[in-house]
Write an enzyme that holds these catalytic residues in place. Structure first.
Site, PDB file in Angstrom:
ATOM      1  N   ARG A 103       5.484 -17.396  33.264  1.00 41.26           N
ATOM      2  CA  ARG A 103       6.117 -18.694  32.990  1.00 41.26           C
ATOM      3  C   ARG A 103       5.486 -19.765  33.855  1.00 41.26           C
ATOM      4  NH1 ARG A 103      12.186 -19.383  35.573  1.00 41.26           N
ATOM      5  NH2 ARG A 103      11.533 -19.030  37.689  1.00 41.26           N
ATOM      6  N   THR A 107       7.010 -26.332  33.862  1.00 35.87           N
ATOM      7  CA  THR A 107       7.771 -26.515  32.618  1.00 35.87           C
ATOM      8  C   THR A 107       8.763 -25.376  32.381  1.00 35.87           C
ATOM      9  OG1 THR A 107       6.198 -25.258  31.315  1.00 35.87           O
ATOM     10  CG2 THR A 107       5.753 -27.614  31.542  1.00 35.87           C
ATOM     11  N   ASP A 203      11.388 -14.252  44.064  1.00 36.56           N
ATOM     12  CA  ASP A 203      10.450 -13.900  42.986  1.00 36.56           C
ATOM     13  C   ASP A 203      10.306 -12.370  42.940  1.00 36.56           C
ATOM     14  OD1 ASP A 203       7.766 -15.387  41.476  1.00 36.56           O
ATOM     15  OD2 ASP A 203       7.811 -13.218  41.750  1.00 36.56           O
ATOM     16  N   ASP A 206       6.691 -10.987  43.224  1.00 38.81           N
ATOM     17  CA  ASP A 206       6.149 -11.109  44.581  1.00 38.81           C
ATOM     18  C   ASP A 206       6.780 -10.079  45.508  1.00 38.81           C
ATOM     19  OD1 ASP A 206       4.651 -13.194  43.690  1.00 38.81           O
ATOM     20  OD2 ASP A 206       5.737 -14.763  44.787  1.00 38.81           O
TER      21      ASP A 206
HETATM   22  N1  URA Z   1      11.892 -14.903  38.104  1.00 39.12           N
HETATM   23  C1  URA Z   1      12.055 -14.375  39.344  1.00 39.12           C
HETATM   24  O1  URA Z   1      11.271 -13.529  39.780  1.00 39.12           O
HETATM   25  N2  URA Z   1      13.092 -14.818  40.096  1.00 39.12           N
HETATM   26  C2  URA Z   1      13.978 -15.733  39.658  1.00 39.12           C
HETATM   27  O2  URA Z   1      14.916 -16.058  40.396  1.00 39.12           O
HETATM   28  C3  URA Z   1      13.790 -16.266  38.366  1.00 39.12           C
HETATM   29  C4  URA Z   1      12.745 -15.829  37.600  1.00 39.12           C
END
Ligand code: URA
Length: 212
Positions: A103, A107, A203, A206
């Site tokens: 993503r 945006t 994330d 990550d």
């Molecule tokens: N993707 C993620 O890894 N964490 C979020 O909080 C939202 C989307």
């Protein structure tokens, strides 16, 4: 669309450790795997079986086996890959397809960079693995691919979900003939202005694999 939020002390405990920013990657990966196995138990409740007759060391009896065609598991790369091992433990004979989606951080629109799905999903129950249901954009795109290929049932397993994401998926598929279920470890409070789930866990990709 059905939404099932896990309500189980083991899920809550593991989620709490997962959310903690002090939790290191190896522990995070192990917890994701364990959580998926717990969530998959609920997600596979309606998987199709057929009756078989077997002989135990004591007597003949009837039992159930997974029906053909086998379910298909589709992790959404990158973070969904961290969920595959836990799911495969429960459904070792399932086929695996892959969707690579990313993503745009500004945006929040999802784009697809890899698509390796079986050509025909008719009659198949597809389990989508995506740890974070945030805006819903990724799952909506993934569900459309699967419906276009003929999937008969779709169940997404998400470690955490935001109410905004659930609402977006629900709106998009409110008239869908394909039954859709979301099984999630927790329904969090909201999305922040960067599209992150709050309180969330940061994330997921990550934290599983490091920052790239
Ligand atoms: N993707 C993620 O890894 N964490 C979020 O909080 C939202 C989307």
């Amino acid at each position: 669309m059905k939404v099932h939020v896990a309500n189980h002390p083991l899920v809550s405990h593991k989620l709490t450790v997962l959310r903690d920013e002090q939790t290191d990657s190896p522990t995070f990966r192990r917890l994701v795997e364990e959580l998926v196995t717990l969530l998959a138990y609920e997600a596979t409740r309606e998987v199709r079986t057929y009756e078989v007759e077997i002989t135990t060391p004591v007597t003949k009896t009837k039992g159930q086996k997974l029906a053909d065609p086998r379910p298909v598991v589709v992790p959404i790369l990158r973070a969904g890959l961290g969920m595959l091992e836990g799911m495969s433990k429960l459904l070792p004979t399932a086929e695996v397809g892959f969707l690579g989606m990313v993503r745009d951080e500004k945006t929040l629109e999802a784009t697809t960079y890899a698509n390796r799905l079986p050509e025909d999903l008719s009659g198949r129950h597809v389990f989508v693995l995506d740890p974070m249901l945030a805006t819903g954009g990724t799952l909506i795109m993934a569900f459309h691919y699967l419906i276009d290929l003929g999937a008969t049932d779709i169940t997404a397993i998400c470690i955490l979900s935001a109410p905004e994401g659930i609402a977006a998926v629900e709106k998009e598929f409110k008239n869908s003939k394909v039954p859709i279920t979301i099984v999630t470890g927790a329904l969090d409070e909201k999305l922040n202005e960067h599209g992150y789930i709050v309180p969330g866990l940061g994330d997921a990709g990550d934290r599983l694999y490091g920052v790239v």
